[in-house]
Design a protein around this motif. Structure first.
Motif, PDB file in Angstrom:
ATOM      1  N   THR A   1       0.832  -0.926  -0.010  1.00 57.98           N
ATOM      2  CA  THR A   1      -0.041  -0.075  -0.028  1.00 57.98           C
ATOM      3  C   THR A   1       0.956   1.289   0.031  1.00 57.98           C
ATOM      4  OG1 THR A   1      -0.271   0.237   2.348  1.00 57.98           O
ATOM      5  CG2 THR A   1      -1.753  -1.187   1.410  1.00 57.98           C
ATOM      6  N   PRO A   2       0.382   2.517  -0.462  1.00 55.02           N
ATOM      7  CA  PRO A   2       1.062   3.729  -0.433  1.00 55.02           C
ATOM      8  C   PRO A   2       1.682   4.117   0.914  1.00 55.02           C
ATOM      9  CG  PRO A   2      -1.209   4.214  -1.036  1.00 55.02           C
ATOM     10  CD  PRO A   2      -0.925   2.416  -1.068  1.00 55.02           C
ATOM     11  N   GLU A   3       0.931   3.548   2.235  1.00 55.73           N
ATOM     12  CA  GLU A   3       1.437   3.971   3.350  1.00 55.73           C
ATOM     13  C   GLU A   3       2.429   3.205   3.904  1.00 55.73           C
ATOM     14  OE1 GLU A   3      -3.192   4.380   2.915  1.00 55.73           O
ATOM     15  OE2 GLU A   3      -1.612   2.669   2.693  1.00 55.73           O
ATOM     16  N   TRP A   4       2.838   2.199   3.171  1.00 52.47           N
ATOM     17  CA  TRP A   4       4.151   1.312   3.396  1.00 52.47           C
ATOM     18  C   TRP A   4       5.488   2.013   3.369  1.00 52.47           C
ATOM     19  CZ3 TRP A   4       4.825  -2.132   6.825  1.00 52.47           C
ATOM     20  CH2 TRP A   4       5.935  -2.905   6.670  1.00 52.47           C
ATOM     21  N   TRP A   5       6.287   1.877   4.176  1.00 55.49           N
ATOM     22  CA  TRP A   5       7.435   2.787   4.520  1.00 55.49           C
ATOM     23  C   TRP A   5       8.461   3.051   3.232  1.00 55.49           C
ATOM     24  CZ3 TRP A   5      12.823   2.183   4.332  1.00 55.49           C
ATOM     25  CH2 TRP A   5      13.004   0.752   4.338  1.00 55.49           C
ATOM     26  N   THR A   6       8.465   1.706   2.141  1.00 55.07           N
ATOM     27  CA  THR A   6       9.025   1.667   0.988  1.00 55.07           C
ATOM     28  C   THR A   6       8.634   2.329  -0.148  1.00 55.07           C
ATOM     29  OG1 THR A   6       8.439  -0.532   0.364  1.00 55.07           O
ATOM     30  CG2 THR A   6      10.271  -0.421   1.897  1.00 55.07           C
ATOM     31  N   ALA A   7       7.511   3.104  -0.083  1.00 51.43           N
ATOM     32  CA  ALA A   7       6.549   3.291  -1.159  1.00 51.43           C
ATOM     33  C   ALA A   7       7.251   4.388  -1.885  1.00 51.43           C
ATOM     34  CB  ALA A   7       5.241   4.081  -0.783  1.00 51.43           C
ATOM     35  N   GLY A   8       8.371   5.188  -1.834  1.00 57.05           N
ATOM     36  CA  GLY A   8       8.796   6.129  -2.504  1.00 57.05           C
ATOM     37  C   GLY A   8       9.944   5.568  -3.362  1.00 57.05           C
ATOM     38  N   PHE A   9      10.473   4.466  -3.170  1.00 53.41           N
ATOM     39  CA  PHE A   9      11.701   3.976  -3.784  1.00 53.41           C
ATOM     40  C   PHE A   9      11.234   3.606  -5.281  1.00 53.41           C
ATOM     41  CE2 PHE A   9      12.869   3.201   0.583  1.00 53.41           C
ATOM     42  CZ  PHE A   9      13.787   3.852   0.499  1.00 53.41           C
ATOM     43  N   TRP A  10      10.086   3.203  -5.688  1.00 48.44           N
ATOM     44  CA  TRP A  10       9.885   2.832  -7.191  1.00 48.44           C
ATOM     45  C   TRP A  10       9.666   4.114  -8.078  1.00 48.44           C
ATOM     46  CZ3 TRP A  10      10.815  -0.055 -11.042  1.00 48.44           C
ATOM     47  CH2 TRP A  10       9.790  -0.125 -12.134  1.00 48.44           C
ATOM     48  N   PRO A  11       8.788   5.072  -7.648  1.00 52.20           N
ATOM     49  CA  PRO A  11       8.839   6.461  -8.287  1.00 52.20           C
ATOM     50  C   PRO A  11      10.103   6.918  -8.054  1.00 52.20           C
ATOM     51  CG  PRO A  11       7.617   6.463  -6.173  1.00 52.20           C
ATOM     52  CD  PRO A  11       7.720   5.214  -6.424  1.00 52.20           C
ATOM     53  N   GLY A  12      11.039   6.726  -7.263  1.00 48.28           N
ATOM     54  CA  GLY A  12      12.518   7.454  -7.384  1.00 48.28           C
ATOM     55  C   GLY A  12      13.227   6.807  -8.451  1.00 48.28           C
ATOM     56  N   LEU A  13      12.766   5.395  -8.571  1.00 45.80           N
ATOM     57  CA  LEU A  13      13.610   4.754  -9.734  1.00 45.80           C
ATOM     58  C   LEU A  13      13.230   5.342 -11.047  1.00 45.80           C
ATOM     59  CD1 LEU A  13      13.845   1.088  -8.564  1.00 45.80           C
ATOM     60  CD2 LEU A  13      16.006   2.597  -9.286  1.00 45.80           C
ATOM     61  N   LEU A  14      11.819   5.664 -11.110  1.00 43.77           N
ATOM     62  CA  LEU A  14      11.433   6.261 -12.591  1.00 43.77           C
ATOM     63  C   LEU A  14      11.949   7.496 -12.572  1.00 43.77           C
ATOM     64  CD1 LEU A  14       7.760   4.778 -12.187  1.00 43.77           C
ATOM     65  CD2 LEU A  14       9.744   3.856 -13.417  1.00 43.77           C
ATOM     66  N   TRP A  15      12.061   8.346 -11.695  1.00 42.73           N
ATOM     67  CA  TRP A  15      12.639   9.856 -11.741  1.00 42.73           C
ATOM     68  C   TRP A  15      14.023   9.656 -11.979  1.00 42.73           C
ATOM     69  CZ3 TRP A  15       9.508  13.306 -13.175  1.00 42.73           C
ATOM     70  CH2 TRP A  15       8.252  13.550 -12.729  1.00 42.73           C
ATOM     71  N   LEU A  16      14.960   8.804 -11.631  1.00 47.58           N
ATOM     72  CA  LEU A  16      16.144   8.493 -11.973  1.00 47.58           C
ATOM     73  C   LEU A  16      16.444   8.298 -13.396  1.00 47.58           C
ATOM     74  CD1 LEU A  16      18.121   6.926  -9.048  1.00 47.58           C
ATOM     75  CD2 LEU A  16      18.201   9.156  -9.671  1.00 47.58           C
ATOM     76  N   VAL A  17      15.699   7.279 -13.935  1.00 40.98           N
ATOM     77  CA  VAL A  17      15.671   6.870 -15.218  1.00 40.98           C
ATOM     78  C   VAL A  17      15.300   8.201 -16.178  1.00 40.98           C
ATOM     79  CG1 VAL A  17      14.597   5.550 -17.064  1.00 40.98           C
ATOM     80  CG2 VAL A  17      15.305   4.617 -14.950  1.00 40.98           C
ATOM     81  N   GLN A  18      14.198   9.057 -15.967  1.00 40.67           N
ATOM     82  CA  GLN A  18      13.760  10.112 -16.524  1.00 40.67           C
ATOM     83  C   GLN A  18      15.099  11.122 -16.706  1.00 40.67           C
ATOM     84  OE1 GLN A  18      10.914   9.691 -18.594  1.00 40.67           O
ATOM     85  NE2 GLN A  18      10.975  11.913 -18.273  1.00 40.67           N
ATOM     86  N   ARG A  19      15.616  11.421 -15.506  1.00 37.02           N
ATOM     87  CA  ARG A  19      16.628  12.448 -15.416  1.00 37.02           C
ATOM     88  C   ARG A  19      17.876  12.016 -16.331  1.00 37.02           C
ATOM     89  NH1 ARG A  19      18.183  15.547 -10.054  1.00 37.02           N
ATOM     90  NH2 ARG A  19      19.602  17.267 -10.968  1.00 37.02           N
ATOM     91  N   TYR A  20      18.203  10.725 -16.059  1.00 34.62           N
ATOM     92  CA  TYR A  20      19.674  10.436 -16.333  1.00 34.62           C
ATOM     93  C   TYR A  20      19.820   9.586 -17.595  1.00 34.62           C
ATOM     94  CZ  TYR A  20      21.293  13.097 -12.545  1.00 34.62           C
ATOM     95  OH  TYR A  20      21.464  14.131 -11.425  1.00 34.62           O
ATOM     96  N   ASP A  21      19.041   8.903 -18.058  1.00 31.28           N
ATOM     97  CA  ASP A  21      18.976   7.768 -19.071  1.00 31.28           C
ATOM     98  C   ASP A  21      19.911   8.649 -20.009  1.00 31.28           C
ATOM     99  OD1 ASP A  21      18.816   6.278 -21.313  1.00 31.28           O
ATOM    100  OD2 ASP A  21      17.254   5.067 -20.475  1.00 31.28           O
ATOM    101  N   ILE A  22      21.129   7.905 -20.677  1.00 30.38           N
ATOM    102  CA  ILE A  22      21.887   8.556 -21.484  1.00 30.38           C
ATOM    103  C   ILE A  22      21.357   8.905 -22.893  1.00 30.38           C
ATOM    104  CG2 ILE A  22      22.611   6.046 -22.278  1.00 30.38           C
ATOM    105  CD1 ILE A  22      25.353   7.471 -22.806  1.00 30.38           C
ATOM    106  N   ARG A  23      20.281   7.908 -23.168  1.00 31.62           N
ATOM    107  CA  ARG A  23      19.754   8.129 -24.794  1.00 31.62           C
ATOM    108  C   ARG A  23      19.026   9.502 -24.591  1.00 31.62           C
ATOM    109  NH1 ARG A  23      17.765   1.953 -24.381  1.00 31.62           N
ATOM    110  NH2 ARG A  23      17.337   2.798 -22.463  1.00 31.62           N
TER     111      ARG A  23
END
Length: 397
Positions: free
Chosen positions: A45-67
């Motif tokens: 659930t979004p209340e669970w403490w790890t909820a930020g890490f998946w969107p964090g991965l998506l934002w890292l890809v968005q920001r830094y993908d070499i292509r």
């Protein structure tokens, strides 16, 4: 080195990591994974403490993908990027609903919102994301116990402790949300609360040898320290490896925002302890002081967190030490990829070998979402980029 320049020299690990996250995104979409048992991530659930890490991965890809940085995306990849953005924002909207129920959120508001709403605002200028993130910062500030000078960690009831008076070592990783709020609003109170909490953690949870305890309980009325609890560590007085990594990284972040040398000194002392325990290993035992019969229980997530923490720390030390820390982090990331990646297993997740302590030892040797996040964040830093836990700061990398 700036991010774009660093990305041009990316190699096998970088390409595999970005491609794997992109390939798994249409499966995970806007859900909240935690652990990957039997090769598939669960859905929390979004209340669970790890909820930020998946969107964090998506934002890292968005920001830094070499292509993307080299502007070589084809139409299919452009559409894929739009899907990544849509799923990341959907995660954020689900997290916003939690803000209307303050008893369902805890000290991990920082990690949830730094890696979702704040990342969104910093990359796109979305003012709604800024609004949500400042609301989360207010709720986090509201957890401050004035008498004890700490942020309350948890809400649940426990027969072992009164959680109204509990704080934990991983709370340090959430403080950048308060530092960021001060930078955004010009209001020094957020920063003051964050520093007061960091000072309490330094005094009450960090030992002279650089090891740390996971949980300390205070009297929630008087603020007086009551007792230490083992928490995720093996026993009171032991040294939970992931908790040590949280402390290393967390005090470094407080130094980054405040330039107070006491935080830098703490981060270096804890880093020295972590490195001494690691010796030549890539992945540590889950607790550096666990008994012999549990030495086989390793935790790759501790390595990933510590690697990213060392790279953060390398921004604030002399050149010779900087190179040493960067070299160690690079060896660890290479080792995680070579020995623990899922590239030959066809599983979800990036890095296996993670361990979530529980009495029945069920959650062992598997991908964990925060291990995946910090592995990727460390990789970004090794290529000249910046993680998502220092928004608003111009780092000297």
């Amino acid at each position: 080195m700036n991010a774009a320049a660093g990305m041009q020299s990316s190699g096998e690990i970088w390409t595999w990591t970005m491609d794997t996250i992109r390939a798994q995104a249409p499966v995970i979409r806007d859900h909240f994974p935690h652990i990957a048992q039997h090769g598939r991530y669960d859905r929390c659930t979004p209340e669970w403490w790890t909820a930020g890490f998946w969107p964090g991965l998506l934002w890292l890809v968005q920001r830094y993908d070499i292509r993307k940085l080299m502007r070589t995306l084809d139409q299919q990849q452009i559409e894929q990027n739009q899907s990544l953005l849509r799923w990341a924002r959907s995660c954020e909207q689900q997290l916003e609903r939690c803000l209307h129920h303050p008893e369902q959120v805890d000290h991990n508001l920082g990690l949830s919102w730094l890696l979702s709403g704040v990342a969104n605002y910093e990359q796109t200028g979305d003012l709604e994301a800024r609004r949500r993130s400042l609301l989360a910062a207010n709720l986090l500030a509201g957890r401050f116990n004035v008498r004890g000078g700490y942020l309350r960690a948890w809400n649940f009831e426990s027969a072992l402790m009164d959680t109204r008076g509990v704080t934990v070592i991983d709370s340090l990783m959430n403080l950048p949300l308060l530092y960021w709020a001060s930078l955004q609003t010009g209001d020094p109170r957020y920063r003051a609360l964050a520093m007061a909490h960091a000072d309490t953690v330094a005094r009450e949870l960090v030992r002279q040898d650089g090891s740390v305890c996971h949980v300390v309980e205070f009297d929630h009325n008087t603020g007086q320290r009551q007792r230490e609890h083992a928490g995720h560590a093996h026993h009171v007085g032991s040294a939970w490896a992931r908790g040590t990594a949280w402390a290393l990284y967390g005090f470094t972040l407080s130094y980054a925002y405040t330039a107070k040398t006491r935080y830098l000194e703490l981060a270096r002392r804890i880093a020295d302890f972590f490195l001494e325990q690691m010796e030549e290993r890539i992945v540590p035992c889950w607790d550096f002081r666990a008994p012999a019969e549990q030495q086989h229980l390793s935790d790759s997530s501790a390595t990933a967190i510590a690697a990213s923490g060392l790279l953060e720390l390398s921004n604030y030390v002399i050149k010779s030490e900087r190179r040493r820390l960067q070299r160690i982090a690079s060896i660890w990331i290479d080792g995680l990829y070579e020995q623990y990646s899922t590239r030959h297993a066809g599983e979800e997740g990036l890095i296996t070998g993670g361990y979530v302590p529980d009495m029945e030892q069920r959650h062992t040797q598997m991908p964990i979402i925060y291990g995946d996040y910090f592995f990727t964040e460390a990789l970004v830093k090794l290529h000249g980029g910046q993680g998502l836990l220092t928004p608003g700061l111009q780092l000297h990398t």
